[in-house]
Design a protein around this motif. Structure first.
Motif, short mmCIF file in Angstrom:
data_model
loop_
_atom_site.label_atom_id
_atom_site.label_comp_id
_atom_site.label_asym_id
_atom_site.label_seq_id
_atom_site.Cartn_x
_atom_site.Cartn_y
_atom_site.Cartn_z
N VAL F 830 0.94 -1.30 0.05
CA VAL F 830 -0.04 -0.05 0.06
C VAL F 830 0.93 1.32 0.19
N SER F 831 0.29 2.32 -0.22
CA SER F 831 0.97 3.46 -0.39
C SER F 831 1.24 4.17 1.11
N TYR F 832 2.23 5.10 1.15
CA TYR F 832 2.42 5.73 2.37
C TYR F 832 3.01 7.02 2.20
N VAL F 833 2.89 7.87 3.18
CA VAL F 833 3.18 9.35 2.96
C VAL F 833 4.27 9.59 4.05
N LYS F 834 5.33 10.25 3.81
CA LYS F 834 6.38 10.84 4.66
C LYS F 834 6.01 12.40 4.81
N GLU F 835 5.35 12.39 5.92
CA GLU F 835 4.51 13.64 6.30
C GLU F 835 5.52 15.07 6.11
N PHE F 836 6.78 14.87 6.65
CA PHE F 836 7.56 16.00 6.46
C PHE F 836 7.67 16.49 5.24
N MET F 837 7.84 15.59 4.10
CA MET F 837 8.00 15.67 2.74
C MET F 837 6.75 16.24 1.95
N CYS F 838 5.65 16.19 2.73
CA CYS F 838 4.57 16.51 1.91
C CYS F 838 4.46 17.93 1.96
N ARG F 839 4.00 18.50 0.78
CA ARG F 839 3.63 19.90 0.86
C ARG F 839 1.96 20.09 0.63
N GLY F 840 1.25 18.92 0.74
CA GLY F 840 -0.04 19.08 1.01
C GLY F 840 -0.74 19.64 -0.38
N CYS F 841 -0.05 19.44 -1.41
CA CYS F 841 -0.48 20.19 -2.72
C CYS F 841 -1.85 19.30 -3.29
N GLY F 842 -2.09 17.85 -2.79
CA GLY F 842 -3.00 17.23 -3.26
C GLY F 842 -3.21 16.50 -4.63
N GLU F 843 -1.87 16.58 -5.40
CA GLU F 843 -1.84 15.87 -6.55
C GLU F 843 -2.02 14.38 -6.40
N CYS F 844 -1.77 13.95 -5.12
CA CYS F 844 -2.15 12.37 -5.15
C CYS F 844 -3.50 12.15 -4.95
N GLU F 845 -4.19 13.15 -4.26
CA GLU F 845 -5.48 12.95 -3.90
C GLU F 845 -6.56 12.84 -5.41
N ARG F 846 -5.77 13.87 -6.23
CA ARG F 846 -6.47 13.83 -7.66
C ARG F 846 -6.20 12.85 -8.33
N ALA F 847 -4.90 12.09 -8.39
CA ALA F 847 -4.63 11.01 -9.06
C ALA F 847 -5.24 9.43 -8.57
N CYS F 848 -5.54 9.28 -7.09
CA CYS F 848 -5.94 8.27 -6.51
C CYS F 848 -7.47 7.77 -7.21
N PRO F 849 -7.38 6.56 -7.93
CA PRO F 849 -8.79 5.96 -8.21
C PRO F 849 -9.52 5.48 -7.36
N PHE F 850 -9.15 5.22 -6.10
CA PHE F 850 -9.68 4.61 -4.95
C PHE F 850 -10.02 5.48 -3.92
N ASN F 851 -9.84 6.84 -3.97
CA ASN F 851 -10.14 7.40 -2.96
C ASN F 851 -9.38 7.13 -1.41
N ALA F 852 -8.12 6.60 -1.73
CA ALA F 852 -7.48 5.82 -0.70
C ALA F 852 -6.60 7.11 -0.11
N ILE F 853 -6.43 8.18 -0.53
CA ILE F 853 -5.30 9.09 -0.17
C ILE F 853 -6.29 10.43 -0.13
N SER F 854 -5.81 11.38 0.82
CA SER F 854 -6.44 12.57 0.88
C SER F 854 -5.72 13.59 1.87
N VAL F 855 -5.85 14.93 1.41
CA VAL F 855 -4.88 15.84 2.29
C VAL F 855 -5.70 16.28 3.45
N GLN F 856 -5.11 16.39 4.52
CA GLN F 856 -5.76 16.49 5.84
C GLN F 856 -4.61 17.51 6.55
N GLU F 857 -5.49 18.10 7.46
CA GLU F 857 -4.45 18.98 8.47
C GLU F 857 -4.11 18.23 9.37
#
Lengths: 268, 63, 148, 67, 370, 907
Positions: F830-857
Motif C-alpha cells: 500500500v502507499s505511504y506518505v512521509k509527512e515532512f516531505m509532503c507539501r499538501g498539494c493534493g496531486e496524490c488525492e487527484r490521482a488516486c482512483p480509489f479515494n484512498a489518499i487525501s490531504v488533511q490538516e
C-alpha cells in the motif's frame, strides 16, 4: 420413377365479403383513420379460420417481404399487405391487385417467425373480391372448367380430347414401331392409376403428351385417362372460388371413383 | 437443510456450473464462511465468458 | 454430354408438401437421366427455392408485366447457375420459365422432367422436342423420320 | 560487435494485464528476440517518466510501458 | 585535503548562521552552527548519515553574514560528496527526473533544444554572442501541470535580444550548466558538463556569453575556472547586459499595467553574484511602474525554498508561502522573479494556497511592454 | 492432476487432433489438452472419447513424455456423495444451433458463422490470433453483416418465443471491435427487428456505434443467404422499411444466435425436481428471482432467463445471500483457518538471500543453462545460498526451502522459475511457514518470459535468465518486511433507501444475523413500488410489498428510520460513522458497510399535452387510476401508449428499460377488460427482453397495434373535442395514421434522484446520466469503487422489480463478506506518505482512483496527505503524482524498481 401428388380436399370455412370496387387503389397521403371499436374485419375472421396464422402477431420484421419475389409489385409486399389488414384497411387491400400476383409459393410462411399464413390471407382477400371483378383470365378458366365436362380450363370438349389422344397415339404407334403396343387408355375401369392431363397439351401441343405415355409404357404401368373430368388444372382455386374449386375436385374424384382406379396420379 | 433444527444445518453449499455466475456465488459463499463444492463438467472454469473477446459496453477484455 | 442442367423445385410439391425429401428424389431421377456432373444447382433451392411466378393463377391473371418482374429473380438464378437447360416439374413453371428466358434474353431452354427422362431413355421422337435447344435437338432422336 | 543491431529493451509491465500477457506469450510458446527485460509493477500508473529516462541512462535502447 | 574555502575551525559559534538560516526556522533540529561544531569534534561524524546534509539550500544567507567568512554552503557541498559514497542520498523531487536528465546530458546525447526558437526569434549558429539558455526546455514539459510555460522566459529574452539587434547563438549541443550536480555533490559529473559546455561555446566563436538564468551565470563564473581554467569568453548576465544596452537603444517601453510590483532576489544573482540593482533598474525602466520593496530584500532576501531539485518538503512550502505573504503584505499585486526556478517554486506554492499575488518573470515583464 | 505442471509436452506429442470446441470449432486441438492457455486450473486433461489409448489401449505417448508422471489412464469416473446445506445452480446456457435454418446454410457456407465463432475470430487467443479474417480463404473481410434473432423470437422455426436479451448488444460490440481490428474501412451492417440496448450505457454505445463508428443498422430481416460459388461471398436480399427490395453482397455473415437450455440440462433439472417454465428456464417469481420451486435450491445466470454478465453476477451474489441466510447458524463451521509461526524481525540484519533456480523438468533446464545461472547467482552481493531444483514448486521442495531458510538463516528468498502470477502465493506461504514475512520473496520469471519464448536461442536465453536473476536479487536486497494491518469490523450495515431494493438488502443482511439501519426519506417504506400494481409475471405488488414491509418493520435486527436523511458520514470499510437526521434531530450510527438503494423517480413529461389534458397519464398515474377504479378506464374504447417519453433523447440518452414492459402489460390489461377496445402502442423499439417477449406476443395476439415512430418525427397529440387525436406515421405503410383515443398513456422516463449529495459524502461517482457508477460494469455490478459501499436498485439504473431484488440481495451478500469477519486484513503493498516531505498539494488525492489518499490538516496545522490503507490497492498512482517524493508505495518504491533498471543489462 414418377412423382405422385395426391390432392386432398380440405374443409375450409369461408366468409364471403361483398365490396364495391371502383378503379385501382391509389396510395395517397391520406391519413388512415382508426377510431373506436373496429368493425369486423379480416383480422377477426382470420382468428377464427387459422388461429396459428394470427396476422396481428406480425412483428413487421420484413422477413416475408425480403424473401418474396412479388415484393414491390403494385407498390406492395407481404408486410404491407399484412399491415393494412392489421390496421383494418380492408377496402384498400381489396382494391389492390397485389394479391393476384401472389403465387402462394409460401416462402413467406416458411420463415415467418410468427408463422403467419400469408398465402391463406391472400386467398381470403381474393375470395372477398366480387367474383366478377376478379381477373378475367382466371375467372374465365374457372368458369370454362366448371362448364366443361372435361373440367378443362380451356373448355376442351370430351370428344376433342378423346380424338386427339387416339389420333396422336395412332400416329406414334405407326411411326415408331417400338411403341406399336403403347396405349393411352381412356375410361379403363379398374386401372392402377388415374392420370389427369393439363388441357394445354391436348389442345395446343399434343406431341408433348407422348413422353409421359412412353415412360408409363416402358414402366409397364397400368393407367388410364378419363374421358370426363380429365383436366389437371383447377383455376377456381386460384380464383379463390371455393365453391367451384370444390365442385371440380369432387367431380374429378367422383370420376376416379367411378372408374375404380386405385391411385389418382396428378401431373400438375 | 433442516429449518426446524438449526444445529443440523450444513455449513456447505454445492454450486453447479463455474461460469461467471457460478464463480461469483462460490466466492461470496466461501468469503463469508461457507464451504463450497464447485462442480464443473468441463476441465476448466470460466464458462462462456472466457470465450468472449471483449465485453460491452466498456470494451473490457473478457478474459 | 457436356450440357448443363439446373432444376426448378416446384413450390407445390416441395416447400408446400413434402419438403426436401421429395426434392432429393427428384434430383435422383434427374441425375440418372443427365449424369450427376451435369446438374448445376440454383441457390437457394429445394425447400427454400424461389417461386418462378407462374403459379397461383398468376399466368392467367393478366398482370403480365408484374409476372415477368416477379420472375426476374428466377431468371437471374438460372443464369447464375450456368446451366443452359432448366428442368421443370410443373406445367406452370415450364410456361413461366420459358417466357422468362425469352423476355430477359436468357437463351436457356426449359424442358419438362419427363421430356428429359424420355430423351435419356432414347425414346424421344422429333416432334416431342419443341422445347429442346439446338444442342439437344438431334441427340438420341427416336425415329427421326416421324418429323412433321 | 556483430553487424546486426540488437536493441536492449526494458519493459515495465502491469501485473494485471501486460505481465500476464507476457506470461501468456510463453504459454503459447510465441518466440520473440531475447533482448527484452520485463520489470513487473502493480499498475502501469506506477511508472513515472524518470523510470523511463533511467532506462535510457542505463543503456537501454528502448523502453516499453505496457499496461 | 582542502575542506572548505575558509576553514571551519575559525568558527566562533556566534550563531549568526543559524539565526539567519531560513531552514533552521522551519526544520526541527537543523542548525549550521551545530553542524560545524559537531564536525569539528568528529570530522566524519553523523552529519554524513543525516538528512540535514541535504537540507541546506546553499542560499548563502549564513555565509554572507558570517563574521569570520566561513563558506557554509561550500562546507556542506564537500560533505555531500562523502555522504553519497556512504549511500546517504537526498530525496530527489519529481522522482529525480532532472538529475537523470543531467546525467544523460553528460554522455553523447543528441539534443533538440532549439526547437522552441521557431517563431520566437532569430538565432545563429556562429556569432559574437552566445545565449546560454539553461534547463527551461526540460522544465517546460514537467511543469505544465502548474499552468506554467517555463519556455516563455528564454523566448522573451530572445525577443528582447532580437529587438536590440542581437541574433545570438543558441546551440543544440548546450548541456546542463552543472549547477545542480555541483551542489548535489557530484563533482565528476559537473566537470564533464563544464568541459562540454566550454567546448561548445568556443566552437561557436562567441566572445560573450549571455545568461538568463542566475544559476548558470554563477556556476560559470564561480566554479568553471576550477575545472577548465580561465574562460576564453566574457560572461554577462542578461540583467546587467540590458541595463547597459536598453537605454542606448531605440526601444521604448509601454506603460506598466501590473499595479504594484515587488522583486524577489534570486540567491545566486544577489548574494552570490552581488547583482542587486540591475534587475531593479530594469523594472523601473518600464514607465509608470509602482515598485515596492519587500521587508527582506537584497542581502536579506529569503530563498525560494528549494535548490537542485531535492528535499522539497513542507518546510520549503512554508518558506514559499511566507515569501508570497511578504509580497502581499506590502500591497504588491505582482512578485517579479529573475530565475526560472524561483518562478516555478513560488508558482507551485501559490497553486495550493489562496494568496492572490501574481508571479511574473522579469523578462516577461519587460517583453510585454516592448 | 496435482502432479501436472502444465508444461504441454503431452499435447505436443499427442497424435490425435480433435475439433476445438473452445474456439467454436474454428481450430483443432489435441486429445490431451487445456481448454485455453489461461484456463484455471492450468492442468492438461484427456478428452476420453477421443483418446486413442483409452479407446484401443495403444499409444500412450503422453504418459511417456510427461516429466511429472502426471498421466494416469486408470482414473475412473467416481460417484461422490456430498452433504450440503444448499445447492446453487449456475449451469449457464447453450448457444442455439442454426444448422436447421436452411435459408442461412450455416453448415454449408463457410463464411456464415455464429456470433460465438466471431468472438473467437476477434480474440487474440483465438484461432487467427485476433487477426480478422474469414474462414473460407483467410482473407480480411471488407463487409460483414450480422443477422439478429437467430433462434430467438421465433415460434415457427425454433420454438423459442423469448428474446435472448444479449444479442443486440453483442452484435453492436462485435461490429465496433471488428472495425477496430480491421486494417481497411470495414463496412458493418446489423439486420435487426428491435434494437434492444436497454442496459446501462448500452444505448450510448449503440448511438456511438451508429454515429461515430459508422456501423449500419438496418431494420429488417434477411430471408435467404446465397453464396457465390467461386468467391464464397454472400449475397443477402432484403427489403427496407419502405418496402424497397435490395441486394447486397458481404464477405462474412454472422448469425447472432440466441441462448437456450440444453436437453441435458433440462433433464438434470428434472432429476433435481425443480420446475422449468415453458421455455425450459428455471421457474422463479419476481419477488424471489433466484429461488427455484424447491426449497434450498437457488438458480442464477442464464439458466433462469437469458441475460448478460452483470445481471448474472448480481444473481450469483443474490443466490449466495439467500443460501447464506438459510445456513446462517452454521456459518464458519466447516471452514478452517491456517496458523503460521511468529514472524522474525529482520530489520537490522544484513541481507542473506537464498536463490532457488528451477529446471521445471526440461521446461527451463532444457534451454537455459541452469547451473551457469546458479553459478552467477552465487557471485551476487547478499546471496548466501543457491540451489537448483528439478521442480521448485513441488511439495518436497517447499519442505526443503523451509528447512534451508531456518538452517542457513536466510532472510530473503528468490525463486527463479515460472511466473509470480501463478506461483508467488505458494512460495510466500512457504516463507510464512518458515517464519519470514511473505513480502521478503521475489521471483525471477525464467520460464514463461524466458525459456519458453526463446527456446531456439539457448545462449541468449541463459544470458537473459542470468540478468533476470541478477535483477531479482538486486531488488530483493532492498525489499523489507511489510505489515499487513488488520482493521476491526463493526458487524452492521447502513442501508440508505427504504424501497424494494433497500428492504431486500436489509432483510438479506438481517436474516444472516447482522444488524441493519434502514434509512428512508419518506414517512413510509416502499418507495416507487408503492405506486405499482403488478409485475409483468403477474405478482400482486401491493400485497408483496406489504408482506415485505411487515417483515422489515418487525425484524429484531432491523432499525427503521423513516423521515430520515443521511447528514454526514466518515470512516471506511468496517468502520463507518454516519450522522442521520431523523425528523430534525441528529443520530450517530456506527456500521461496517453501506448499501445505497436510493432509487429513482418518474420523469414529468413536458410534451404530448401532459398536464394540459387530463386524459394524458403517466405509467404511475395509470396504475393509480386502476387501483382507484377510475371509471374512465373500462369506458375507454381506444387507448394509446407513447413510448420513450423523455428517454433516448439527446437530453436523456439512456433507455429507461422498464417502460416497454409496463406499457405492454397495461395494454394487455385494457384488452382483457374490453376486448373490443382499440389499443395502440407507439414505440421506437420494443424492448421486451428475455421472457417479457411472451408478453409482447400476447399483446399482439390480443390485437394491440404497435406503430413505430422515429425521433425525427414524433407523434403529434391534439385535443379532439372530448378525446385526443394522435397522428403518427405508420412505419410500414409510410402513411399517417390518425388515432382518436380516450386515453393516452405516456411511458415517462425513469430519472435519477439527486444523487450528488450522497456521492459527495461517500466519494462515489455518477455517470453522465447521474446514476451511480458501480466499480466495474461487468464483474462488480453491486459495489462501488470505494470498499465497503454497495449499490442496489434503480439508483444504479432503471430496472424492474426482480432485478432490483436480485441486485439488493447481491449487495447484501457482498456486504456480508465484510461483515462476517471480525477483522479485515489489508494487503501490505500500500502507499505511504512521509509527512515532512509532503507539501499538501493534493496531486496524490487527484490521482488516486480509489479515494484512498487525501490531504488533511496535521497536528502542526499543516496540510499533509494521509493514506487509508483499507482502501489502498497499491497501484502507485499517488507516488507518481507526488512532486516531492513524499508519497510512495511499499514494496515498489522508486529505488526498489529502479535497481532493476540499473541491473537489467550487464552482459
Amino acid at each position: 420413377m414418377v412423382l405422385l401428388f395426391v390432392e386432398k380436399p380440405i374443409e375450409r370455412r369461408i366468409t364471403v365479403y361483398i365490396y364495391f370496387l371502383e378503379g385501382k387503389m391509389i396510395m395517397a397521403e391520406v391519413a388512415i383513420k382508426l377510431e373506436g371499436k373496429s368493425k369486423r374485419s379480416f383480422l377477426d375472421d382470420i382468428k377464427e379460420i387459422v388461429p396459428a396464422g394470427n396476422l396481428s402477431l406480425c412483428l413487421t420484421c420484413g422477413l416475408c417481404s425480403s424473401g418474396c419475389p412479388a415484393t414491390g409489385l403494385f407498390d406492395m409486399d407481404p408486410r404491407k399487405f399484412l399491415r393494412m389488414l392489421v390496421l383494418g384497411m380492408d377496402e384498400e387491400v381489396m382494391k389492390s391487385d397485389w394479391p393476384w400476383t401472389c403465387t402462394m409459393c409460401q416462402r413467406c410462411v416458411y420463415v415467418c417467425p410468427m408463422k403467419i399464413d400469408i398465402p391463406q390471407l391472400v386467398f381470403n382477400v381474393r375470395a372477398a373480391r366480387p367474383r366478377d371483378q376478379r381477373p378475367k383470365g382466371i375467372r374465365g378458366s374457372c368458369d370454362a372448367a366448371v362448364n366443361s365436362e372435361s373440367c378443362s380450363a380451356m373448355g376442351t370438349p370430351v370428344e376433342d380430347f378423346i380424338f386427339v389422344v387416339n389420333d396422336v397415339l395412332e400416329e406414334y404407334r405407326a411411326a415408331q414401331p417400338e411403341f406399336a403396343d403403347m396405349v393411352a387408355p381412356i375410361d379403363k375401369v379398374g386401372a392402377e392409376f388415374f392420370v389427369n392431363q393439363n388441357s394445354r397439351e391436348p389442345m395446343t401441343e399434343p406431341d408433348e403428351m407422348v413422353p409421359l405415355w412412353k415412360i408409363l409404357h416402358l414402366a409397364g404401368v397400368d393407367w388410364t385417362y378419363s374421358s370426363k373430368a380429365w383436366a389437371a388444372e383447377n383455376y377456381c382455386l386460384f380464383l379463390a372460388d371455393n365453391e367451384n374449386w370444390e365442385t371440380l375436385v369432387r367431380r374429378k374424384a367422383a370420376q376416379a371413383d367411378a372408374l375404380g382406379v386405385k391411385t389418382y396420379l396428378n401431373t400438375e | 437443510m433442516n429449518a426446524e433444527n438449526p444445529q443440523n444445518v450444513q455449513g456447505s453449499v454445492m454450486v453447479v456450473g463455474s461460469g461467471i455466475a457460478g464463480m461469483q456465488t462460490a466466492l461470496d459463499l466461501a468469503d463469508s464462511g461457507f464451504y463450497v463444492y464447485l462442480v464443473e463438467k468441463s476441465p476448466s472454469i470460466g464458462g462462456v465468458m472466457a470465450q468472449l473477446d471483449k465485453t460491452f459496453p466498456t470494451n473490457d477484455c473478457a478474459m | 454430354m457436356k450440357i448443363k442442367f439446373t432444376v426448378q423445385d416446384p413450390c407445390q410439391i416441395v416447400r408446400k408438401s413434402f419438403g426436401d425429401a421429395i426434392a432429393e428424389d427428384f434430383r435422383y431421377a434427374i441425375k440418372q437421366a443427365i449424369g450427376e456432373e451435369n446438374l448445376l444447382e440454383m441457390s437457394p433451392n429445394k425447400s427454400n427455392n424461389y417461386c418462378c411466378g407462374g403459379g397461383g393463377g398468376f399466368l392467367q391473371s393478366g398482370f403480365k408485366d408484374q409476372r415477368l418482374e416477379y420472375g426476374r429473380i428466377k431468371d437471374e438464378q438460372i443464369k447464375a447457375s450456368g446451366a443452359t437447360y432448366c428442368i421443370a416439374g410443373c406445367h406452370n413453371c415450364h410456361a413461366q420459365i420459358h417466357e422468362l428466358s425469352h423476355h430477359f434474353g436468357g437463351h436457356y431452354n426449359v424442358v419438362h422432367f419427363w421430356t428429359i427422362l424420355a430423351l435419356s431413355l432414347g425414346i424421344l421422337g422429333p416432334n416431342e422436342r419443341v422445347y429442346l435447344g439446338d444442342d439437344l435437338k438431334d441427340v438420341n432422336v427416336f425415329h427421326p423420320e416421324t418429323a412433321i | 560487435m556483430s553487424g546486426e543491431f540488437k536493441p536492449k529493451i526494458i519493459a515495465f509491465a502491469c501485473n494485471w494485464c501486460a505481465y500476464s500477457a507476457a506470461d501468456l506469450a510463453g504459454v503459447s510458446r510465441f518466440q520473440y528476440p531475447p533482448n527484452l527485460r520485463i520489470i513487473r509493477v502493480m499498475c502501469s500508473g506506477r511508472i513515472n517518466p524518470n523510470f523511463i529516462l533511467k532506462g535510457f541512462q542505463n543503456g537501454a535502447d528502448g523502453v516499453l510501458v505496457a499496461g | 585535503m582542502q575542506l572548505t574555502k575558509q576553514q571551519i575551525d575559525y568558527c566562533m559559534e556566534c550563531g549568526v548562521c543559524t539565526g539567519s538560516c531560513p531552514i533552521s526556522q522551519e526544520r526541527p533540529g537543523f542548525s549550521p552552527r551545530q553542524m560545524i561544531k559537531r564536525t569539528l569534534v568528529e570530522p566524519d561524524g553523523n552529519i554524513l548519515q543525516s538528512d540535514d546534509v541535504w537540507a541546506c539550500l546553499s542560499c548563502s544567507r549564513c555565509s554572507d553574514r558570517c563574521p569570520v567568512g566561513i563558506d557554509f554552503p561550500e562546507f556542506i557541498r564537500s560533505y555531500r560528496q562523502k555522504a553519497k559514497v556512504l549511500a546517504n542520498l537526498p530525496k530527489e523531487s519529481h522522482h529525480g527526473i532532472f538529475q537523470t536528465i543531467t546525467t544523460i546530458q553528460s554522455g553523447t546525447l543528441h539534443q533538440n533544444r532549439t526547437a522552441w526558437t521557431a517563431g520566437a526569434g532569430t538565432i545563429k549558429e556562429k556569432g559574437e554572442y552566445f545565449y546560454f539558455v539553461g534547463c527551461a526546455p526540460f522544465h517546460n514539459p514537467v511543469f505544465k501541470y502548474l499552468d506554467l510555460n517555463v519556455i516563455d522566459i528564454p523566448k522573451n529574452i530572445l525577443k528582447i535580444l532580437n529587438a536590440l539587434g542581437i541574433e545570438p547563438v543558441i546551440s543544440n549541443d548546450e548541456r546542463c550548466c552543472g549547477h545542480d550536480s555541483y551542489w548535489g555533490g557530484n563533482e565528476e559529473l559537473f566537470a564533464k558538463l563544464a568541459r562540454k559546455n566550454v567546448e561548445t561555446i568556443v566552437a561557436s566563436g562567441a566572445k560573450t556569453v549571455i545568461f538568463g538564468c542566475p544559476e548558470g551565470y554563477a556556476t560559470f563564473k564561480e566554479h568553471y575556472p576550477a575545472i577548465v581554467g580561465d574562460l576564453p569568453f566574457e560572461i554577462r548576465h542578461i540583467s546587467e547586459f540590458l541595463v547597459e544596452k536598453l537605454p542606448a537603444s531605440e526601444i521604448t517601453l509601454k506603460k506598466s499595467v501590473n499595479g504594484t510590483v515587488t522583486f524577489h532576489d534570486p540567491c545566486r544573482l544577489g548574494r552570490r553574484m552581488g547583482m542587486y540593482e540591475q534587475p531593479r533598474q530594469l523594472i523601473n525602466m518600464v514607465p509608470d511602474t509602482v515598485f515596492k520593496e519587500m521587508d527582506n530584500n537584497r542581502q536579506n532576501a529569503v530563498c525560494c525554498g528549494t535548490t537542485a531539485w531535492m528535499e522539497c518538503s513542507s518546510c520549503s512550502k512554508t518558506m514559499q508561502t511566507k515569501r508570497l505573504m511578504e509580497a502581499k503584505q506590502i500591497g504588491a499585486q505582482t512578485i517579479i522573479t529573475a530565475c526560472p526556478k524561483c518562478q516555478i517554486h513560488l508558482t507551485c506554492a501559490k497553486s495550493n494556497t489562496d494568496i492572490d499575488v501574481e508571479v511574473k518573470d522579469l523578462y516577461a515583464y519587460l517583453a510585454e511592454q516592448l | 492432476m496435482d502432479k501436472c505442471i502444465a508444461c504441454g509436452e503431452c499435447a505436443e506429442k499427442c497424435p490425435k487432433k480433435v475439433t476445438d470446441t473452445f474456439n467454436a470449432g474454428l481450430a483443432k486441438r489435441k486429445a490431451i489438452y487445456v481448454e485455453y492457455p489461461q484456463a484455471v486450473p492450468l492442468k492438461y486433461a484427456i478428452d476420453a472419447p477421443n483418446c486413442i489409448y483409452l479407446k484401443n489401449g495403444k499409444c500412450g505417448f503422453c504418459a511417456k513424455v510427461c516429466p511429472a508422471q502426471a498421466i494416469d489412464f486408470e482414473q475412473k469416473e467416481k460417484t461422490v456423495r456430498l452433504q450440503v446445506g444448499s445447492v446453487i445452480l449456475a449451469p449457464g446456457f447453450s448457444a442455439f444451433d442454426p444448422q436447421k435454418l436452411d435459408t442461412y446454410q450455416y453448415s454449408q457456407y463457410q463464411n456464415v458463422i455464429t456470433s460465438l465463432e466471431m468472438e473467437r475470430i476477434l480474440s487474440a487467443t483465438g484461432p487467427y490470433h485476433g487477426h480478422l479474417v474469414r474462414p473460407s480463404d483467410k482473407k480480411e473481410p471488407s463487409k460483414i453483416a450480422w443477422l439478429q434473432c437467430i433462434g430467438s423470437r421465433d415460434i415457427n422455426r425454433c420454438d423459442h418465443g423469448y428474446c435472448s436479451s444479449v444479442c443486440c448488444m453483442y452484435a453492436v460490440k462485435e461490429a465496433v471491435i471488428a472495425k477496430e481490428h480491421s486494417p481497411v474501412a470495414l463496412d458493418t451492417a446489423i439486420f435487426y427487428m428491435d434494437m434492444r440496448t436497454y442496459g446501462k450505457e448500452f444505448e450510448s454505445y449503440y448511438q456511438r456505434a451508429k454515429d461515430e463508428k459508422g456501423v449500419r443498422f438496418i431494420r429488417t430481416r434477411v430471408h435467404t443467404i446465397v453464396e457465390n460459388r467461386e468467391t464464397k461471398d454472400l449475397s443477402l436480399r432484403y427489403v427496407d422499411e419502405n418496402g424497397k427490395a435490395l441486394e447486397e453482397t458481404f464477405d462474412l455473415v454472422v448469425l447472432s444466435v440466441g441462448m437456450e437450455t440444453s436437453k441435458e440440462l433440462a433433464a438434470f433439472a428434472g432429476r433435481l425436481e425443480i420446475e422449468l417454465n415453458a421455455d425450459n428456464f428455471a421457474k422463479t417469481d419476481c419477488f424471489s428471482p433466484v429461488k427455484t420451486s424447491r426449497d434450498g435450491i437457488y438458480v442464477c445466470g442464464a439458466f433462469q432467463e437469458p441475460k448478460d454478465i452483470p445481471y448474472s453476477v448480481m444473481e450469483a451474489s443474490a443466490a449466495a445471500c439467500w443460501a447464506e441466510a438459510d445456513l446462517a447458524t452454521s456459518r464458519g463451521t466447516l471452514t478452517k483457518t491456517k496458523t503460521f509461526p511468529v514472524e522474525k524481525n529482520i530489520t537490522d540484519e544484513e541481507a542473506r538471500i537464498g536463490v532457488f533456480v528451477c529446471n521445471c523438468g526440461t521446461n527451463i533446464g532444457g534451454i537455459v543453462n541452469v547451473p551457469a545461472v546458479a553459478e552467477m547467482a552465487r557471485t551476487l552481493p547478499g546471496v548466501t545460498y543457491v540451489e537448483e531444483n528439478l521442480f521448485t514448486c513441488s511439495q518436497d521442495s517447499q519442505d526443503k526451502i523451509k528447512d534451508i531458510i531456518l538452517k542457513k538463516g536466510l532472510n530473503r528468498v528468490v525463486v527463479a522459475a515460472c511466473t509470480p502470477r501463478t506461483h508467488e502465493a505458494l512460495f510466500q506461504e512457504t516463507l510464512r511457514d518458515a517464519g519470514l514475512n511473505k513480502y521478503l520473496f521475489e521471483m525471477a520469471n525464467i520460464r514463461n518470459q524466458c525459456s519458453w519464448v526463446h527456446s531456439k536461442e539457448k545462449d541468449e536465453a541463459t544470458a537473459k535468465a542470468k540478468d533476470l536473476v541478477r535483477m531479482a536479487v538486486a531488488r530483493t536486497r532492498l525489499i523489507t518486511s511489510l505489515g499487513q494491518p488488520t482493521i476491526s469490523v463493526e458487524p452492521s450495515a447502513l442501508v440508505i433507501g427504504g424501497g424494494i431494493a433497500g428492504m431486500t438488502s436489509a432483510l438479506g443482511l438481517a436474516d444472516q444475523g447482522y444488524a441493519v439501519h434502514l434509512v428512508e426519506k419518506q414517512e413510509r417504506l416502499g418507495g416507487i413500488a408503492l405506486g405499482l400494481l403488478n409485475t409483468w409475471k403477474g405478482d400482486n405488488v401491493p400485497e408483496k410489498l406489504a408482506e415485505m414491509t411487515k417483515r422489515v418493520t418487525t425484524h429484531s435486527l432491523i432499525n427503521v428510520y423513516t423521515g430520515a436523511t443521511v447528514k454526514a458520514s466518515t470512516g471506511f470499510i468496517g468502520n463507518f460513522e454516519t450522522t442521520l437526521s431523523v425528523k430534525g434531530s441528529d443520530r450517530l450510527l456506527k456500521h461496517g458497510a453501506v448499501i445505497v438503494a436510493t432509487g429513482a423517480q418518474e420523469h414529468v413529461p413536458q410534451e404530448y399535452l401532459y398536464g394540459q389534458n387530463n386524459r394524458v397519464l403517466t405509467h404511475l398515474e395509470l396504475d393509480r387510476a386502476i387501483s382507484s377504479d377510475d371509471p374512465r378506464l373500462p369506458a375507454a374504447d381506444a387507448v394509446a401508449f407513447i413510448q420513450c417519453v423523455g428517454s433516448r433523447e439527446s437530453k436523456r440518452p439512456y433507455c429507461s428499460k422498464v417502460c416497454c414492459t409496463h406499457s405492454i402489460k397495461s395494454a394487455v390489461r385494457f384488452k382483457k377488460i374490453n376486448p373490443e377496445a382499440q389499443v395502440f402502442v407507439i414505440y421506437r423499439d420494443i424492448r421486451t427482453y428475455g421472457q417479457r417477449e411472451l408478453l409482447y406476443r400476447e399483446a399482439r395476439e390480443k390485437g394491440v397495434i404497435f406503430i413505430r415512430y422515429d425521433l425525427e418525427r414524433k407523434p403529434e397529440v391534439k385535443n379532439d373535442g372530448d378525446r385526443l387525436a394522435i397522428t403518427v406515421k405508420d412505419h410500414i405503410l409510410g402513411r399517417d395514421i390518425e388515432i382518436h383515443a380516450d386515453l393516452l398513456i405516456l411511458a415517462a422516463a425513469i430519472v435519477p434522484r439527486d444523487n450528488e449529495v450522497l456521492a459527495q459524502m461517500f466519494k462515489l461517482s455518477c455517470n453522465s446520466d447521474n446514476f451511480f457508477n458501480e466499480a466495474h460494469a461487468k464483474l462488480r455490478p453491486v459495489e462501488f469503487a470505494t470498499a465497503g459501499i454497495f449499490l442496489a436498485g434503480m439508483a444504479h439504473y432503471p430496472k424492474p422489480i426482480e432485478e432490483s431484488i436480485a441486485q439488493a440481495a447481491a449487495a447484501a451478500s457482498r456486504a456480508a463478506v465484510t461483515l462476517s469477519k471480525d477483522r479485515i486484513t489489508v494487503e501490505g503493498v500500500v502507499s505511504y506518505v512521509k509527512e515532512f516531505m509532503c507539501r499538501g498539494c493534493g496531486e496524490c488525492e487527484r490521482a488516486c482512483p480509489f479515494n484512498a489518499i487525501s490531504v488533511q490538516e496535521t497536528d502542526k496545522a499543516m496540510l499533509a496527505a494521509v493514506v487509508k490503507e483499507a482502501l489502498c490497492k497499491g497501484c502507485g498512482m499517488c507516488a507518481v503524482a507526488c512532486p516531492t517524493g513524499a508519497a510512495s508505495v511499499h514494496h515498489f518504491d522508486d529505488r526498489e524498481v529502479l535497481t532493476m533498471v540499473e541491473t537489467a543489462f550487464e552482459y
